[in-house]
Motif scaffolding. Structure first.
Motif, PDB file in Angstrom:
ATOM      1  N   SER A   1     -71.139 -20.382  -8.991  1.00  0.00           N
ATOM      2  CA  SER A   1     -71.431 -21.799  -9.194  1.00  0.00           C
ATOM      3  C   SER A   1     -70.529 -22.379 -10.276  1.00  0.00           C
ATOM      4  CB  SER A   1     -72.906 -21.978  -9.566  1.00  0.00           C
ATOM      5  OG  SER A   1     -73.187 -23.313  -9.857  1.00  0.00           O
ATOM      6  N   LYS A   2     -70.365 -21.636 -11.382  1.00  0.00           N
ATOM      7  CA  LYS A   2     -69.517 -22.113 -12.463  1.00  0.00           C
ATOM      8  C   LYS A   2     -68.074 -22.232 -11.998  1.00  0.00           C
ATOM      9  CE  LYS A   2     -72.317 -20.250 -16.262  1.00  0.00           C
ATOM     10  NZ  LYS A   2     -72.340 -19.315 -17.393  1.00  0.00           N
ATOM     11  N   ALA A   3     -67.607 -21.258 -11.206  1.00  0.00           N
ATOM     12  CA  ALA A   3     -66.237 -21.296 -10.723  1.00  0.00           C
ATOM     13  C   ALA A   3     -66.025 -22.500  -9.809  1.00  0.00           C
ATOM     14  CB  ALA A   3     -65.907 -20.000  -9.976  1.00  0.00           C
ATOM     15  N   TRP A   4     -67.013 -22.791  -8.979  1.00  0.00           N
ATOM     16  CA  TRP A   4     -66.914 -23.930  -8.057  1.00  0.00           C
ATOM     17  C   TRP A   4     -66.813 -25.247  -8.819  1.00  0.00           C
ATOM     18  CZ3 TRP A   4     -70.350 -28.049  -7.177  1.00  0.00           C
ATOM     19  CH2 TRP A   4     -70.080 -28.811  -6.048  1.00  0.00           C
ATOM     20  N   ARG A   5     -67.595 -25.376  -9.888  1.00  0.00           N
ATOM     21  CA  ARG A   5     -67.540 -26.596 -10.683  1.00  0.00           C
ATOM     22  C   ARG A   5     -66.199 -26.720 -11.400  1.00  0.00           C
ATOM     23  NH1 ARG A   5     -73.510 -27.762 -13.207  1.00  0.00           N
ATOM     24  NH2 ARG A   5     -74.683 -27.414 -11.291  1.00  0.00           N
ATOM     25  N   GLY A   6     -65.675 -25.599 -11.873  1.00  0.00           N
ATOM     26  CA  GLY A   6     -64.373 -25.621 -12.528  1.00  0.00           C
ATOM     27  C   GLY A   6     -63.267 -26.042 -11.575  1.00  0.00           C
ATOM     28  N   TRP A   7     -63.333 -25.570 -10.347  1.00  0.00           N
ATOM     29  CA  TRP A   7     -62.337 -25.952  -9.345  1.00  0.00           C
ATOM     30  C   TRP A   7     -62.437 -27.431  -9.011  1.00  0.00           C
ATOM     31  CZ3 TRP A   7     -58.046 -23.753  -8.200  1.00  0.00           C
ATOM     32  CH2 TRP A   7     -57.907 -22.369  -8.277  1.00  0.00           C
ATOM     33  N   LEU A   8     -63.658 -27.973  -9.008  1.00  0.00           N
ATOM     34  CA  LEU A   8     -63.832 -29.396  -8.722  1.00  0.00           C
ATOM     35  C   LEU A   8     -63.169 -30.257  -9.790  1.00  0.00           C
ATOM     36  CD1 LEU A   8     -65.103 -31.611  -6.980  1.00  0.00           C
ATOM     37  CD2 LEU A   8     -67.181 -31.403  -8.371  1.00  0.00           C
ATOM     38  N   ILE A   9     -63.337 -29.873 -11.065  1.00  0.00           N
ATOM     39  CA  ILE A   9     -62.707 -30.610 -12.161  1.00  0.00           C
ATOM     40  C   ILE A   9     -61.189 -30.490 -12.079  1.00  0.00           C
ATOM     41  CG2 ILE A   9     -62.437 -30.711 -14.678  1.00  0.00           C
ATOM     42  CD1 ILE A   9     -65.337 -29.807 -14.921  1.00  0.00           C
ATOM     43  N   THR A  10     -60.704 -29.282 -11.758  1.00  0.00           N
ATOM     44  CA  THR A  10     -59.258 -29.072 -11.620  1.00  0.00           C
ATOM     45  C   THR A  10     -58.683 -29.920 -10.495  1.00  0.00           C
ATOM     46  OG1 THR A  10     -59.494 -26.783 -12.407  1.00  0.00           O
ATOM     47  CG2 THR A  10     -57.465 -27.339 -11.223  1.00  0.00           C
ATOM     48  N   LEU A  11     -59.389 -29.982  -9.374  1.00  0.00           N
ATOM     49  CA  LEU A  11     -58.944 -30.792  -8.240  1.00  0.00           C
ATOM     50  C   LEU A  11     -58.892 -32.272  -8.615  1.00  0.00           C
ATOM     51  CD1 LEU A  11     -58.241 -31.024  -5.227  1.00  0.00           C
ATOM     52  CD2 LEU A  11     -60.696 -31.171  -4.750  1.00  0.00           C
ATOM     53  N   TYR A  12     -59.893 -32.714  -9.378  1.00  0.00           N
ATOM     54  CA  TYR A  12     -59.941 -34.115  -9.819  1.00  0.00           C
ATOM     55  C   TYR A  12     -58.736 -34.438 -10.704  1.00  0.00           C
ATOM     56  CZ  TYR A  12     -61.873 -38.357 -11.987  1.00  0.00           C
ATOM     57  OH  TYR A  12     -62.075 -39.637 -12.442  1.00  0.00           O
TER      58      TYR A  12
ATOM     59  N   ALA B   1     -74.447 -38.280  -7.179  1.00  0.00           N
ATOM     60  CA  ALA B   1     -74.158 -39.544  -6.504  1.00  0.00           C
ATOM     61  C   ALA B   1     -73.103 -40.327  -7.291  1.00  0.00           C
ATOM     62  CB  ALA B   1     -75.430 -40.375  -6.355  1.00  0.00           C
ATOM     63  N   THR B   2     -73.186 -40.304  -8.632  1.00  0.00           N
ATOM     64  CA  THR B   2     -72.189 -40.998  -9.450  1.00  0.00           C
ATOM     65  C   THR B   2     -70.822 -40.320  -9.338  1.00  0.00           C
ATOM     66  OG1 THR B   2     -72.682 -39.725 -11.475  1.00  0.00           O
ATOM     67  CG2 THR B   2     -73.958 -41.736 -11.094  1.00  0.00           C
ATOM     68  N   VAL B   3     -70.815 -39.006  -9.197  1.00  0.00           N
ATOM     69  CA  VAL B   3     -69.544 -38.287  -9.028  1.00  0.00           C
ATOM     70  C   VAL B   3     -68.856 -38.733  -7.738  1.00  0.00           C
ATOM     71  CG1 VAL B   3     -68.468 -36.023  -8.650  1.00  0.00           C
ATOM     72  CG2 VAL B   3     -70.277 -36.279 -10.357  1.00  0.00           C
ATOM     73  N   MET B   4     -69.620 -38.789  -6.652  1.00  0.00           N
ATOM     74  CA  MET B   4     -69.045 -39.216  -5.372  1.00  0.00           C
ATOM     75  C   MET B   4     -68.571 -40.665  -5.435  1.00  0.00           C
ATOM     76  SD  MET B   4     -71.397 -37.370  -2.457  1.00  0.00           S
ATOM     77  CE  MET B   4     -72.973 -37.957  -3.105  1.00  0.00           C
ATOM     78  N   MET B   5     -69.358 -41.510  -6.100  1.00  0.00           N
ATOM     79  CA  MET B   5     -68.976 -42.914  -6.234  1.00  0.00           C
ATOM     80  C   MET B   5     -67.707 -43.057  -7.063  1.00  0.00           C
ATOM     81  SD  MET B   5     -72.763 -44.566  -6.826  1.00  0.00           S
ATOM     82  CE  MET B   5     -72.127 -46.191  -7.222  1.00  0.00           C
ATOM     83  N   ASN B   6     -67.542 -42.209  -8.083  1.00  0.00           N
ATOM     84  CA  ASN B   6     -66.331 -42.261  -8.901  1.00  0.00           C
ATOM     85  C   ASN B   6     -65.106 -41.869  -8.081  1.00  0.00           C
ATOM     86  OD1 ASN B   6     -64.435 -40.427 -10.940  1.00  0.00           O
ATOM     87  ND2 ASN B   6     -65.103 -42.386 -11.793  1.00  0.00           N
ATOM     88  N   TRP B   7     -65.237 -40.857  -7.235  1.00  0.00           N
ATOM     89  CA  TRP B   7     -64.139 -40.451  -6.353  1.00  0.00           C
ATOM     90  C   TRP B   7     -63.757 -41.604  -5.417  1.00  0.00           C
ATOM     91  CZ3 TRP B   7     -60.895 -36.321  -5.600  1.00  0.00           C
ATOM     92  CH2 TRP B   7     -61.121 -35.194  -6.405  1.00  0.00           C
TER      93      TRP B   7
ATOM     94  N   LEU C   1     -70.172 -42.288 -13.953  1.00  0.00           N
ATOM     95  CA  LEU C   1     -69.622 -43.177 -12.932  1.00  0.00           C
ATOM     96  C   LEU C   1     -68.272 -43.742 -13.346  1.00  0.00           C
ATOM     97  CD1 LEU C   1     -69.973 -44.741 -10.271  1.00  0.00           C
ATOM     98  CD2 LEU C   1     -71.202 -46.494 -11.569  1.00  0.00           C
ATOM     99  N   MET C   2     -68.106 -44.039 -14.629  1.00  0.00           N
ATOM    100  CA  MET C   2     -66.865 -44.633 -15.121  1.00  0.00           C
ATOM    101  C   MET C   2     -65.718 -43.631 -15.210  1.00  0.00           C
ATOM    102  SD  MET C   2     -68.515 -47.029 -18.118  1.00  0.00           S
ATOM    103  CE  MET C   2     -66.902 -47.461 -18.794  1.00  0.00           C
ATOM    104  N   GLY C   3     -66.025 -42.342 -15.045  1.00  0.00           N
ATOM    105  CA  GLY C   3     -64.975 -41.332 -15.072  1.00  0.00           C
ATOM    106  C   GLY C   3     -65.240 -40.185 -16.017  1.00  0.00           C
ATOM    107  N   GLY C   4     -66.378 -40.196 -16.693  1.00  0.00           N
ATOM    108  CA  GLY C   4     -66.681 -39.122 -17.640  1.00  0.00           C
ATOM    109  C   GLY C   4     -67.458 -37.969 -17.058  1.00  0.00           C
TER     110      GLY C   4
END
Length: 201
Positions: A87-98, A183-189, A154-157
């Motif tokens: 789970s931690k690795a998946w979240r880290g990859w999401l931040i890296t992708l962003y 939901a805020t993460v998806m809206m930010n994307w 939502l603003m990017g943080g």
């Protein structure tokens, strides 16, 4: 009174760990859990197990779980010890992708240079505010409204919020909060993609 919570840490060699309360009235304080506190013998607890328990204070004022029982039986065959790490690795990859996505937009001139600094600064600010809110909860002081935390995400943080949830173990076990947060993460994307379109530049 009996409460519900989720095991967030467990040291099986020493026979103890910690519970993250799910009841709003208990705040964000972790509850100490000892293997001898279970009402009946059963499977050894694993991280993620949902428990029901009573709470007492020891001589030092620390919260301890007593008369503990399982709300949802766990299975050693289906629950893998590495699930938390995955789970931690998946979240880290999401931040890296962003981060890579924002850099790609800047390099292709679809976003201005200053746009890169916004999520970095907001993530740092969000992490600090999460830390302040957790300390306020532990000290019984006035809390930071959840809507403010969601607005920052939502603003990017949201990368900073995600790190704070993982490192500080704050707001990570509250289902309703997590639903709004993602939901805020998806809206930010979506907002970032819209702003990168030629029509909006």
């Amino acid at each position: 009174m009996r409460y519900q919570g989720q095991v967030i840490e467990w040291n099986d060699d020493k026979g103890y760990g910690f519970i993250q309360p799910l009841n709003p009235g208990q705040g964000e304080n972790r509850i100490f859990l000892h293997i001898k506190s279970f009402s009946q013998r059963g499977p050894r607890p694993l991280a993620g197990a949902l428990l029901e328990y009573e709470v007492i204070q020891d001589s030092k004022g620390r919260l301890n779980a007593q008369r503990v029982s399982y709300v949802r039986r766990q299975s050693a065959q289906t629950t893998k010890p590495s699930a938390t790490g995955q789970s931690k690795a998946w979240r880290g990859w999401l931040i890296t992708l962003y981060g890579a996505f924002i850099m790609a937009l800047q390099l292709t001139h679809q976003l201005p240079v200053w746009a890169i600094a916004i999520p970095v600064l907001l993530s740092g600010l969000t992490y600090l505010i999460y830390d302040m809110d957790k300390k306020a909860a532990q000290q019984g002081k006035q809390r930071i409204p959840e809507k403010n935390l969601h607005l920052l995400a939502l603003m990017g943080g949201w990368p900073g919020a995600l790190l704070a949830q993982q490192k500080l173990r704050h707001k990570s076990a509250k289902t309703e909060f997590q639903q709004v947060f993602w939901a805020t993460v998806m809206m930010n994307w979506v907002l970032l993609i819209i702003l990168s379109m030629p029509l909006f530049r």
